[in-house]
Design an enzyme around this catalytic site. Sequence first.
Site, PDB file in Angstrom:
ATOM      1  N   GLU A   1       0.934  -1.552  38.547  1.00 38.30           N
ATOM      2  CA  GLU A   1       1.613  -2.297  37.427  1.00 38.30           C
ATOM      3  C   GLU A   1       2.365  -1.599  36.357  1.00 38.30           C
ATOM      4  O   GLU A   1       2.025  -1.312  35.288  1.00 38.30           O
ATOM      5  CB  GLU A   1       0.354  -2.953  36.459  1.00 38.30           C
ATOM      6  CG  GLU A   1      -0.451  -4.156  37.094  1.00 38.30           C
ATOM      7  CD  GLU A   1      -1.748  -4.522  36.211  1.00 38.30           C
ATOM      8  OE1 GLU A   1      -1.797  -3.850  35.448  1.00 38.30           O
ATOM      9  OE2 GLU A   1      -2.264  -5.470  36.824  1.00 38.30           O
ATOM     10  N   PRO A   2       3.407  -0.885  36.871  1.00 38.21           N
ATOM     11  CA  PRO A   2       4.234   0.140  36.052  1.00 38.21           C
ATOM     12  C   PRO A   2       5.124  -0.807  35.200  1.00 38.21           C
ATOM     13  O   PRO A   2       5.685  -1.827  35.494  1.00 38.21           O
ATOM     14  CB  PRO A   2       5.025   0.944  36.894  1.00 38.21           C
ATOM     15  CG  PRO A   2       5.003  -0.055  38.249  1.00 38.21           C
ATOM     16  CD  PRO A   2       3.740  -0.900  38.256  1.00 38.21           C
TER      17      PRO A   2
ATOM     18  N   CYS B   1      13.617  -1.138   4.021  1.00 37.10           N
ATOM     19  CA  CYS B   1      12.767  -0.806   2.608  1.00 37.10           C
ATOM     20  C   CYS B   1      11.247  -0.327   3.144  1.00 37.10           C
ATOM     21  O   CYS B   1      10.255  -0.970   2.415  1.00 37.10           O
ATOM     22  CB  CYS B   1      12.875  -1.627   1.583  1.00 37.10           C
ATOM     23  SG  CYS B   1      14.570  -2.247   1.389  1.00 37.10           S
ATOM     24  N   GLU B   2      11.301   0.773   3.634  1.00 41.11           N
ATOM     25  CA  GLU B   2       9.766   1.434   3.749  1.00 41.11           C
ATOM     26  C   GLU B   2      10.260   2.794   4.306  1.00 41.11           C
ATOM     27  O   GLU B   2      11.157   3.305   5.077  1.00 41.11           O
ATOM     28  CB  GLU B   2       9.073   0.642   5.275  1.00 41.11           C
ATOM     29  CG  GLU B   2       9.197  -0.580   5.263  1.00 41.11           C
ATOM     30  CD  GLU B   2       7.865  -1.124   5.370  1.00 41.11           C
ATOM     31  OE1 GLU B   2       6.889  -0.342   5.409  1.00 41.11           O
ATOM     32  OE2 GLU B   2       7.397  -2.259   5.399  1.00 41.11           O
TER      33      GLU B   2
ATOM     34  N   TYR C   1       9.339  -0.568  25.796  1.00 46.86           N
ATOM     35  CA  TYR C   1       8.812  -1.039  24.430  1.00 46.86           C
ATOM     36  C   TYR C   1       9.856  -0.738  23.306  1.00 46.86           C
ATOM     37  O   TYR C   1       9.357  -0.460  22.102  1.00 46.86           O
ATOM     38  CB  TYR C   1       7.327  -0.113  24.088  1.00 46.86           C
ATOM     39  CG  TYR C   1       6.297  -0.440  25.417  1.00 46.86           C
ATOM     40  CD1 TYR C   1       5.908  -1.705  25.652  1.00 46.86           C
ATOM     41  CD2 TYR C   1       6.301   0.620  26.309  1.00 46.86           C
ATOM     42  CE1 TYR C   1       5.099  -1.727  26.740  1.00 46.86           C
ATOM     43  CE2 TYR C   1       5.587   0.337  27.515  1.00 46.86           C
ATOM     44  CZ  TYR C   1       4.658  -0.807  27.589  1.00 46.86           C
ATOM     45  OH  TYR C   1       3.853  -0.978  28.498  1.00 46.86           O
TER      46      TYR C   1
ATOM     47  N   ARG D   1       6.475   1.380  31.566  1.00 52.80           N
ATOM     48  CA  ARG D   1       7.209   2.336  31.019  1.00 52.80           C
ATOM     49  C   ARG D   1       8.038   3.122  32.147  1.00 52.80           C
ATOM     50  O   ARG D   1       9.071   3.524  32.020  1.00 52.80           O
ATOM     51  CB  ARG D   1       6.424   3.379  30.461  1.00 52.80           C
ATOM     52  CG  ARG D   1       7.327   4.261  29.338  1.00 52.80           C
ATOM     53  CD  ARG D   1       6.178   5.340  28.773  1.00 52.80           C
ATOM     54  NE  ARG D   1       5.039   4.873  28.547  1.00 52.80           N
ATOM     55  CZ  ARG D   1       4.863   4.519  27.007  1.00 52.80           C
ATOM     56  NH1 ARG D   1       5.674   4.728  26.238  1.00 52.80           N
ATOM     57  NH2 ARG D   1       3.708   3.850  26.591  1.00 52.80           N
TER      58      ARG D   1
ATOM     59  N   TYR E   1       3.753   5.005  16.328  1.00 53.70           N
ATOM     60  CA  TYR E   1       2.944   5.858  16.915  1.00 53.70           C
ATOM     61  C   TYR E   1       3.597   7.435  16.742  1.00 53.70           C
ATOM     62  O   TYR E   1       3.229   8.327  17.463  1.00 53.70           O
ATOM     63  CB  TYR E   1       3.027   5.706  18.472  1.00 53.70           C
ATOM     64  CG  TYR E   1       2.889   4.359  19.171  1.00 53.70           C
ATOM     65  CD1 TYR E   1       1.795   3.703  19.157  1.00 53.70           C
ATOM     66  CD2 TYR E   1       4.220   3.779  19.755  1.00 53.70           C
ATOM     67  CE1 TYR E   1       1.548   2.464  19.729  1.00 53.70           C
ATOM     68  CE2 TYR E   1       4.165   2.407  20.279  1.00 53.70           C
ATOM     69  CZ  TYR E   1       2.733   1.811  20.170  1.00 53.70           C
ATOM     70  OH  TYR E   1       2.758   0.550  20.726  1.00 53.70           O
TER      71      TYR E   1
HETATM   72  N1  LLP Z   1      -1.014  -3.056  32.972  1.00 54.29           N
HETATM   73  C1  LLP Z   1      -1.711  -3.477  31.662  1.00 54.29           C
HETATM   74  C2  LLP Z   1      -2.878  -4.313  31.744  1.00 54.29           C
HETATM   75  C3  LLP Z   1      -1.271  -2.978  30.526  1.00 54.29           C
HETATM   76  O1  LLP Z   1      -1.908  -3.333  29.419  1.00 54.29           O
HETATM   77  C4  LLP Z   1       0.016  -2.137  30.411  1.00 54.29           C
HETATM   78  C5  LLP Z   1       0.383  -1.701  28.874  1.00 54.29           C
HETATM   79  C6  LLP Z   1       0.454  -1.885  31.812  1.00 54.29           C
HETATM   80  C7  LLP Z   1       0.138  -2.593  32.873  1.00 54.29           C
HETATM   81  C8  LLP Z   1       2.163  -1.049  31.631  1.00 54.29           C
HETATM   82  O2  LLP Z   1       1.634  -0.043  31.383  1.00 54.29           O
HETATM   83  P1  LLP Z   1       2.857   1.263  31.224  1.00 54.29           P
HETATM   84  O3  LLP Z   1       3.105   1.728  32.740  1.00 54.29           O
HETATM   85  O4  LLP Z   1       3.979   0.801  30.667  1.00 54.29           O
HETATM   86  O5  LLP Z   1       2.316   2.479  30.606  1.00 54.29           O
HETATM   87  N2  LLP Z   1       3.748  -0.140  23.184  1.00 54.29           N
HETATM   88  C9  LLP Z   1       3.126   1.158  23.580  1.00 54.29           C
HETATM   89  C10 LLP Z   1       2.701   1.017  24.965  1.00 54.29           C
HETATM   90  C11 LLP Z   1       1.648  -0.101  25.259  1.00 54.29           C
HETATM   91  C12 LLP Z   1       1.169  -0.488  26.665  1.00 54.29           C
HETATM   92  C13 LLP Z   1       0.359  -1.653  26.647  1.00 54.29           C
HETATM   93  N3  LLP Z   1      -0.133  -2.037  27.823  1.00 54.29           N
HETATM   94  C14 LLP Z   1       4.269   2.205  23.585  1.00 54.29           C
HETATM   95  O6  LLP Z   1       5.490   2.177  23.203  1.00 54.29           O
HETATM   96  O7  LLP Z   1       3.954   3.420  24.036  1.00 54.29           O
END
Ligand code: LLP
Length: 428
Positions: A286-287, A356-357, A384, A289, A329
Site C-alpha cells: 500500500e505505498p 497570519c501564524e 501529502y 509517498r 511535522y
Molecule cells: N496504508 C495505510 C493504512 C496508511 O495509513 C498509510 C499512510 C499508507 C498505507 C501509506 O503510507 P506511505 O507509503 O505514504 O508512507 N501526512 C503524513 C503521512 C501520513 C501517513 C498516513 N498513512 C506526512 O505528510 O508525512
Amino acid sequence: MSLIPVLNGFSEKNHTWCAEEVPLDQIAKQFGTPTYVYSKKALSDAFNAYEAACKKPNGEHRARVHYAMKANSNLAILNLFARLGAGFDIVSAGELARVLAAGGSANQVVFSGVGKSKQEMIAALKAGVKCFNLESIPELTRLNEVASELGVVAPISLRVNPDVDPKTHPYISTGLKGNKFGIAYDDVLKTYQEAAKMSSCKIVGIDCHIGSQITEISPYLDALDRVLDLIKALDSAGIKIHHLDIGGGLGISYTDETPPAITDFANTLLNHIEQKGYGHLEVLFEPGRSLVGNAGLLLTSIEYLKPGETKNFCIVDAAMNDLMRPAMYEAYHAIVPVKTNTNTETLTYDIVGPICESGDWLGRDRALAVKPGDQLAILSAGAYGFTMSSNYNTRGRAAEVMVDGSQVHLIRERETIESLFANERLLP
Ligand code: LLP
C-alpha cells in the site's frame, strides 16, 4: 552532503529548473503560482519500480500495488496509476468515489481506516470492494450487521498492530502499542475467531502498516515475521488467510536520507515471505509517498524580501495552507530558485507564507540568491502536499499540472475565491 534529493523528472538545465522538458518559469507564467507540478515520467517510473518486483518473469503477479491515495488523490494521478494496473488503498467513501471517477475498479480497492461509518460501509459493499481492513471488534460487528442488512458477505482482513518501532516521526508511526491503529498483537487470534463466527463476513486476509517515511528495511522484516507467526497460528486454528497486506510506509529522500530503492525493498520483502514458506499468499503493498512524493513540487513566487532583526524573511505566495508538512511535522523540503541569479547576494532566509501564524513557514535558514518576483520550487511535495491543503485565510487551493515530456496538462484548476464560500448561507 547535498541538501537536494536526487530527482527523476525534475532537473536543472541551463540554470533553470525544469519539469521534464518544460522550464518551471514557463509553467508559472502560464498557470500562475502557487501551483503543484507533477512529472508523469516520475510517477510512472516509481510505479513500474514496484511492478518490477511484483511481476514474475512469466508476467503473473506475485504481489499487487494498492496505491494509498491519501498521499495524492488527483483524478489524473489515480487514472494514470489505474492504467498502469494499480489497485487502491482508500480510507473514506470520498476516496472510493474518486477511484471510480478516475476509472479504477472497486474490486481492486482495499478499505483501510479506524473509523469507517455505516454509510461508508454501505457504499463500499455496494461498489464491491476487494477487502475491508478492520481494526476493532466493534467495527467488525458493525460491518457484519451492515452486510447482513444488505444481504451480502463482506470480505475482511484484520489490521495487526505488530508493536515494532518504525524509527520515524512519532506522528506518522502507527505500529507501536501506544498508537490508535490496529488490533493488539495478543488479541489478534481471538479477534479472528470472533470474525469467523460472523455469518456476513468472510476472512480473506491479514494486514499491517507500521508507519510512514520509513528509511530502513529491518522494521518491515520484524513486522513481517510477527505477522507470518500469526498466519501460522491462524492456520492451526483452522482459519485460512489468502492475502497478506504489508501496508505502505517506504520513505523517500527529502534531503540526504537513503531509503532502500523501491524494487530492492519490494524484492527483499517478497523473497523473505517465499523463504519462510508463504509464497502461496497473495501479497499487497500500500505505498503512497514512495510513488508520488518526489514526483511533484510546489512552484511559488517571491512577493517580498523582508530583512528582520535576527532573520531575513523571504515571503512567498504559497503558505502552510498549501503545504502543511513543515508546520505540522517540522518537515524539511529542499527549496531551489527556479532560475539561478548571478548578480544577487546570497543571504540566509526563512521562507514563509502570507498567513497570519508564526507556524506559517516552508523552509528555515536557507541560503538563497533571490529577488522579489523570482520563483522558487519547493521539492518533494508530491505526497501529502495538495491532499493536506486547506482554505485557511480564505485562500483558494493551488492549481495542479502534470508535465508529460514537453506538454503541460492542467489537472486541477486554481480554486476561485467565490467557490470558497459558495456553500455558505446568510441568516434569514
Ligand atoms: N496504508 C495505510 C493504512 C496508511 O495509513 C498509510 C499512510 C499508507 C498505507 C501509506 O503510507 P506511505 O507509503 O505514504 O508512507 N501526512 C503524513 C503521512 C501520513 C501517513 C498516513 N498513512 C506526512 O505528510 O508525512
